[in-house]
Design a protein around this motif. Structure first.
Motif, PDB file in Angstrom:
ATOM      1  N   CYS A  11       0.835  -1.192   0.000  1.00 13.08           N
ATOM      2  CA  CYS A  11       0.000   0.000   0.000  1.00 13.08           C
ATOM      3  C   CYS A  11       0.880   1.256   0.000  1.00 13.08           C
ATOM      4  O   CYS A  11       1.802   1.368   0.804  1.00 13.08           O
ATOM      5  N   HIS A  13       0.055   4.065   1.064  1.00 15.41           N
ATOM      6  CA  HIS A  13      -0.341   4.928   2.180  1.00 15.41           C
ATOM      7  C   HIS A  13       0.173   4.410   3.524  1.00 15.41           C
ATOM      8  O   HIS A  13       0.852   5.127   4.249  1.00 15.41           O
ATOM      9  N   CYS A  14      -0.160   3.170   3.863  1.00 16.33           N
ATOM     10  CA  CYS A  14       0.217   2.624   5.172  1.00 16.33           C
ATOM     11  C   CYS A  14       1.347   1.603   5.073  1.00 16.33           C
ATOM     12  O   CYS A  14       1.829   1.123   6.087  1.00 16.33           O
ATOM     13  N   HIS A  15       1.745   1.252   3.852  1.00 14.14           N
ATOM     14  CA  HIS A  15       2.854   0.341   3.563  1.00 14.14           C
ATOM     15  C   HIS A  15       2.607  -1.089   4.031  1.00 14.14           C
ATOM     16  O   HIS A  15       3.540  -1.857   4.247  1.00 14.14           O
ATOM     17  N   CYS A  31      -6.597  -1.172   0.007  1.00 16.98           N
ATOM     18  CA  CYS A  31      -5.774  -1.787   1.034  1.00 16.98           C
ATOM     19  C   CYS A  31      -6.668  -2.427   2.092  1.00 16.98           C
ATOM     20  O   CYS A  31      -7.654  -1.819   2.526  1.00 16.98           O
ATOM     21  N   CYS A  34      -5.810   0.002   5.579  1.00 20.10           N
ATOM     22  CA  CYS A  34      -6.270   1.401   5.682  1.00 20.10           C
ATOM     23  C   CYS A  34      -7.448   1.714   4.754  1.00 20.10           C
ATOM     24  O   CYS A  34      -8.007   2.801   4.824  1.00 20.10           O
ATOM     25  N   ARG A  36      -7.595   2.449   1.686  1.00 20.61           N
ATOM     26  CA  ARG A  36      -7.354   3.460   0.650  1.00 20.61           C
ATOM     27  C   ARG A  36      -6.915   2.746  -0.620  1.00 20.61           C
ATOM     28  O   ARG A  36      -6.442   1.599  -0.574  1.00 20.61           O
ATOM     29  N   GLU A  40      -3.218   5.033  -7.366  1.00 19.36           N
ATOM     30  CA  GLU A  40      -3.855   6.335  -7.568  1.00 19.36           C
ATOM     31  C   GLU A  40      -3.259   7.096  -8.744  1.00 19.36           C
ATOM     32  O   GLU A  40      -3.604   8.242  -8.972  1.00 19.36           O
ATOM     33  N   LEU A  44       4.912   7.667  -5.684  1.00 18.98           N
ATOM     34  CA  LEU A  44       4.974   7.523  -4.238  1.00 18.98           C
ATOM     35  C   LEU A  44       6.276   8.128  -3.741  1.00 18.98           C
ATOM     36  O   LEU A  44       7.336   7.878  -4.317  1.00 18.98           O
ATOM     37  N   SER A  50      10.213   2.962   3.984  1.00 18.49           N
ATOM     38  CA  SER A  50       9.246   2.572   2.950  1.00 18.49           C
ATOM     39  C   SER A  50       9.953   2.073   1.696  1.00 18.49           C
ATOM     40  O   SER A  50       9.453   1.177   1.017  1.00 18.49           O
TER      41      SER A  50
END
Length: 146
Positions: A11, A13-15, A31, A34, A36, A40, A44, A50
């Motif tokens: 993900c 966003h939250c990995h 995900c 999260c 999301r 997108e 990133l 990350s």
């Protein structure tokens, strides 16, 4: 070699690592942690933690633009790299790594000039190129190594 029935996708966003059915990553997958979107259509921003997680766990290609905020060609290429992310997701995850903020990772990969793009598959470098490119050049180069 057969295609896996499920892929691991990290993900943005939250990995968290998500298991996504092969072929379904093009759909609006979210995900599991999260909730999301996993894709997108934008690069990133990576940091040390990350970067290693996306490199080790993603089963799609990871394309990293090594750049710096003071670099004129890097700044000129940024909107083209964004357009390439729109064109190439979900076959590849495009990401940016600020070499000024993350010098240890830049040193690990011997980054001597920026912008430099590296394509990773299965955690291994498979191709690299240096110098700014427009969207068409970026997408053509990445597709040639996918």
């Amino acid at each position: 070699m057969s295609t896996p029935s499920a892929l691991h996708i990290v993900c943005p966003h939250c990995h968290t690592t998500n298991r996504v059915q092969a072929g379904d990553q093009a759909k609006a997958s979210d995900c599991g942690q999260c909730h999301r979107p996993l894709f997108e259509g934008e690069p990133l921003e990576l940091d040390a933690g990350s970067f290693d997680k996306h490199l080790a766990r993603n089963q799609i290609a990871l394309v990293v633009d090594f750049w710096a905020p003071w670099c004129g060609p890097c700044l000129q290429m940024a909107p083209f790299f964004h357009e390439a992310a729109i064109a190439l997701e979900p076959q590849a995850r495009l990401a940016k790594l600020d070499t000024e903020a993350q010098p240890q990772i830049a040193a690990r990969y011997g980054i001597r000039s920026i912008p430099t793009m590296i394509v990773f598959k299965g955690g291994q470098e498979v191709a690299r190129t240096s110098g700014a490119m427009a969207t068409e050049g970026i997408t053509r180069w990445i597709r040639s190594v996918l």
